[in-house]
Motif scaffolding. Structure first.
Motif, PDB file in Angstrom:
ATOM      1  N   ARG A   1     -38.541  21.574   0.392  1.00 11.93           N
ATOM      2  CA  ARG A   1     -38.389  20.498  -0.587  1.00 11.93           C
ATOM      3  C   ARG A   1     -37.722  21.028  -1.859  1.00 11.93           C
ATOM      4  O   ARG A   1     -38.169  22.010  -2.431  1.00 11.93           O
TER       5      ARG A   1
ATOM      6  N   SER B   1     -34.370  19.892  -5.086  1.00 13.47           N
ATOM      7  CA  SER B   1     -33.276  19.057  -5.597  1.00 13.47           C
ATOM      8  C   SER B   1     -32.076  19.953  -5.773  1.00 13.47           C
ATOM      9  O   SER B   1     -32.220  21.139  -6.095  1.00 13.47           O
TER      10      SER B   1
ATOM     11  N   PHE C   1     -34.845  13.474   7.560  1.00 13.37           N
ATOM     12  CA  PHE C   1     -34.535  13.888   6.198  1.00 13.37           C
ATOM     13  C   PHE C   1     -35.560  13.174   5.324  1.00 13.37           C
ATOM     14  O   PHE C   1     -35.646  11.951   5.340  1.00 13.37           O
TER      15      PHE C   1
ATOM     16  N   ILE D   1     -37.271  12.242   1.701  1.00 12.53           N
ATOM     17  CA  ILE D   1     -37.013  12.081   0.273  1.00 12.53           C
ATOM     18  C   ILE D   1     -38.342  11.744  -0.397  1.00 12.53           C
ATOM     19  O   ILE D   1     -39.077  10.869   0.076  1.00 12.53           O
TER      20      ILE D   1
ATOM     21  N   SER E   1     -29.878  10.748  -7.898  1.00  7.49           N
ATOM     22  CA  SER E   1     -30.634  11.213  -6.732  1.00  7.49           C
ATOM     23  C   SER E   1     -31.296  12.569  -6.957  1.00  7.49           C
ATOM     24  O   SER E   1     -32.430  12.790  -6.526  1.00  7.49           O
TER      25      SER E   1
ATOM     26  N   TYR F   1     -35.428  12.526  -7.352  1.00  9.27           N
ATOM     27  CA  TYR F   1     -36.012  12.786  -6.030  1.00  9.27           C
ATOM     28  C   TYR F   1     -35.871  14.242  -5.608  1.00  9.27           C
ATOM     29  O   TYR F   1     -34.965  14.947  -6.031  1.00  9.27           O
TER      30      TYR F   1
ATOM     31  N   HIS G   1     -35.755  16.453  -1.811  1.00  6.30           N
ATOM     32  CA  HIS G   1     -35.484  16.189  -0.404  1.00  6.30           C
ATOM     33  C   HIS G   1     -35.743  17.445   0.416  1.00  6.30           C
ATOM     34  O   HIS G   1     -35.769  18.547  -0.108  1.00  6.30           O
TER      35      HIS G   1
END
Length: 189
Positions: free
Chosen positions: A109, A111, A134, A136, A162, A166, A168
């Protein structure tokens, strides 16, 4: 595919590449790319990254304290980079390739918020091979979680806020026995 609350920041195009184009590109990348297995240090401990990678770009790039050197685009990836630029109306000068050999390979996880990417980076992510989830996750508030199954030949564009709003990841999936390659095109300043 993309939940309404994510549509300002994420765009998904299921068949960006035809099945034949995607098959051909995946075979080319497996055969021709000089994949690297790298170490990564997290919280003071060093591990082998759970995937193979290759950085190709006009600029050096640093993530997780690893410096990626400049490397020229092969013609096949140059053509794809130009197509993405035309269709998305932006410029890309690099691509990070990730080869997930099976479901044991993963991406933690995170960004893509390194300063070299700017404040609102656009990252165009092409998936090849077996479908993988995937994930998020919201950074703040309810920390809502979304799962997007990325198909062979698909394009996921992360844009706007994004990376600010968030995290991902691509979690392990022990039952997955086939490989997946992900190409993440970006602009490095």
């Amino acid at each position: 595919m993309i939940p309404p609350e994510l549509q300002d920041d994420f765009v998904y195009i299921e068949n960006f590449l035809s099945e034949d184009e995607a098959d051909d590109l995946m075979n080319y990348l497996i055969e021709k790319i000089d994949w690297e297995e790298r170490e990564i240090t997290l919280f003071g401990k060093t591990y082998m990254q759970p995937r193979l990678i290759k950085w190709i770009g006009e600029s050096e790039y640093t993530y997780s304290n690893e410096r990626m050197r400049v490397e020229t685009f092969p013609r096949r990836l140059e053509v794809l980079r130009e197509r993405l630029g035309r269709e998305l109306g932006c410029k890309f000068n690099s691509v990070l390739l990730n080869y997930y050999r099976d479901g044991n390979d993963s991406m933690g996880r995170h960004s893509d918020d390194e300063k070299e990417l700017g404040t609102r980076p656009i990252i165009a992510s092409i998936s090849l091979g077996v479908q993988r989830d995937f994930v998020i996750v919201e950074k703040l508030g309810m920390k809502k979680r979304y799962v997007l199954p990325l198909e062979h030949g698909s394009l996921l564009v992360m844009r706007e806020d994004s990376q600010k709003l968030y995290l991902h990841e691509l979690p392990k999936r022990k039952k997955v026995k086939e490989g997946r390659i992900n190409l993440t095109f970006r602009y490095v300043y």
